[in-house]
Scaffold this active site. Sequence first.
Site, mmCIF file in Angstrom:
data_model
loop_
_atom_site.group_PDB
_atom_site.id
_atom_site.type_symbol
_atom_site.label_atom_id
_atom_site.label_comp_id
_atom_site.label_asym_id
_atom_site.label_seq_id
_atom_site.Cartn_x
_atom_site.Cartn_y
_atom_site.Cartn_z
ATOM 1 N N HIS A 135 0.776 -1.243 0.000
ATOM 2 C CA HIS A 135 0.000 0.000 0.000
ATOM 3 C C HIS A 135 0.808 1.293 0.000
ATOM 4 C CE1 HIS A 135 -3.069 -2.836 0.364
ATOM 5 N NE2 HIS A 135 -3.506 -2.625 1.604
ATOM 6 N N GLY A 184 -2.477 -2.245 -5.031
ATOM 7 C CA GLY A 184 -3.307 -3.292 -4.447
ATOM 8 C C GLY A 184 -4.571 -2.712 -3.846
ATOM 9 N N HIS A 185 -4.460 -1.545 -3.241
ATOM 10 C CA HIS A 185 -5.610 -0.822 -2.671
ATOM 11 C C HIS A 185 -5.699 0.508 -3.388
ATOM 12 C CE1 HIS A 185 -8.453 1.057 -0.071
ATOM 13 N NE2 HIS A 185 -8.345 0.172 0.916
ATOM 14 N N HIS A 259 -13.269 -6.286 -2.444
ATOM 15 C CA HIS A 259 -13.134 -5.367 -1.309
ATOM 16 C C HIS A 259 -13.888 -4.081 -1.629
ATOM 17 C CE1 HIS A 259 -11.092 -2.640 1.513
ATOM 18 N NE2 HIS A 259 -10.720 -3.715 2.193
ATOM 19 N N GLU A 311 -13.997 -8.170 3.497
ATOM 20 C CA GLU A 311 -14.649 -6.839 3.579
ATOM 21 C C GLU A 311 -15.288 -6.490 2.235
ATOM 22 O OE1 GLU A 311 -11.704 -4.674 6.761
ATOM 23 O OE2 GLU A 311 -11.058 -4.660 4.674
ATOM 24 N N GLU A 327 -18.656 -1.553 6.113
ATOM 25 C CA GLU A 327 -17.584 -0.737 6.686
ATOM 26 C C GLU A 327 -17.871 0.760 6.514
ATOM 27 O OE1 GLU A 327 -12.799 0.027 5.976
ATOM 28 O OE2 GLU A 327 -13.719 -1.822 5.234
ATOM 29 N N CYS A 329 -15.851 3.161 6.018
ATOM 30 C CA CYS A 329 -15.097 3.691 4.871
ATOM 31 C C CYS A 329 -15.780 3.398 3.551
ATOM 32 C CB CYS A 329 -13.682 3.109 4.844
ATOM 33 S SG CYS A 329 -12.539 3.861 6.015
ATOM 34 N N CYS A 407 -8.589 3.059 9.740
ATOM 35 C CA CYS A 407 -8.899 3.841 8.538
ATOM 36 C C CYS A 407 -10.188 4.641 8.680
ATOM 37 C CB CYS A 407 -8.970 2.924 7.320
ATOM 38 S SG CYS A 407 -10.073 1.506 7.525
ATOM 39 N N CYS A 408 -11.174 4.100 9.408
ATOM 40 C CA CYS A 408 -12.504 4.710 9.406
ATOM 41 C C CYS A 408 -12.636 6.002 10.221
ATOM 42 C CB CYS A 408 -13.539 3.695 9.876
ATOM 43 S SG CYS A 408 -13.688 2.244 8.803
#
Length: 512
Positions: A135, A184-185, A259, A311, A327, A329, A407-408
């Site tokens: 990431h 990847g993300h 995801h 997720e 989630e 996010c 992250c959220c």
Amino acid sequence: MNRIKDVNLSKVHVKDRFWSEKQRLIVDVVIPFQEQILNDEIEGVEKSHALANFRIAAGLEEGEFYGMVFQDSDVAKWLEGAAYSLTVKPDMALEERVDAIIEVIEKAQQPDGYLNTYFTVKEPEHRWQNLQECHELYCAGHMMEAAAAYYGVTGKDRLLKVMERMADNISEQFGPGKRAGIPGHQEVEIGLMRLFHATGKEKYRELAQYFIDERGRNPDFFKEEKEKRGWEHFGIEPQDTKYNQSYAPVREQKTAEGHSVRAVYMYTAMADIAGVTGEKKLLEACETLWDNITQKRMYLTGGIGSTGDGEAFTIDYDLPNDMAYAETCASIGLAFFAKKMLNISPSNKYADIMERVLFNGILSGMQMDGKKFFYVNPLEVNPGVSGVLHGYKHVRLQRTGWYACACCPPNLVRLVMSLGEYAWSESEDTVYSHLYVGGSAELDKVKIDVESSFPWEGKVEYIIHPRQQDTIFTFAVRIPSYVKKKIIRLNGDDISNCIEKKVEEKDGYLYF
């Protein structure tokens, strides 16, 4: 092309019975609380160490890297939220602390422009070798967003220049005629587009589009990357190409897969690029994916991603209440996606969902005292089952002070503090009101005051103040699809009684 653009957030002032209290809580409580967590000053919550990681990378203190490989992103999102908060409540002390953090970030940047504390401190020999799991591009994207936000609010470009150098480092690595690569993300695509909008430099849009165009071109990319490097971080299997949306080129993807956060971040960038370039095929892909999410793979609350296994999205209409992942996010990302679609084609099909997730799927992620948060947002919990039995272990009965993967919480902050950008858009000749948020907007051609009793009542009043007496423009107001009866009065008169009402309704918007 009469392009619709975001408004300058500093020109929107929220004064709303509902949202002002949320923003006040974030300014007075949440932002200072999260800053303390990032500095490891709060006992009894998950350790962050995120700011210390930057100080160590900058050579300002001794120590080891601690946290997730993407820990830098927590700082980036907090910085972005803090930037937006300065438009709501100017705070010189906060601004000075932000400037001090930016100075540390600048010192942590390597001579070639590279910026990532994990690989600077812990594994410098492994830079850019594990795009699937580590990431670096994701962290870069979030810091680019923070840089653009802080520059837009304060005019200070120190962090912007840092992230331009990082973007140039990325460009030296990846692109046509260079190494193939995709994150990847997904997130760097959004960050690069933010740099493009902030600076006007086409090279950032071109790099964002490269990452979008490259995804799915070689579905075996991550498998080949893993075989080449010979090491792994999380142990994620690269064969699951749907998990990271690399199973097909993005223009050929018809259903929301994998995801959920990665997916909607990618769709947000796709829509942003389509809005700038006018590319029809990319826009058509966005429309198809939007419809699949909102008609077949979304909870009543606007929550998306129904399984804790990855997720992720699953299949159409698989939306269990008690096993929901949803989630925070992911709902935030859906709001991002909605706004970019609104900037291409204003329609209540986008704005209604944006409103829904703002009031439901996002706000549920924060406790009313601002100090505890949900990562997962279940629609049903069962004591003795939720958080205990197999298949339900991701479901928590109560919100938590912080997370190892945090992250959220700062993501929620940056969205709610930038609410004004979601309420309004404008083009060369039209002003769009997407949300019934009380306050005022000082736009290019006009100042508009809004008195709103929403969400408790459906009464909203707009007071128009043209910049010049002979100013001509169109004012577009959303009428939600759930409205059964509407009454529109212009200067006190029901417009149905006006001979020359000059009002048109299109895609759920009234155009005056």
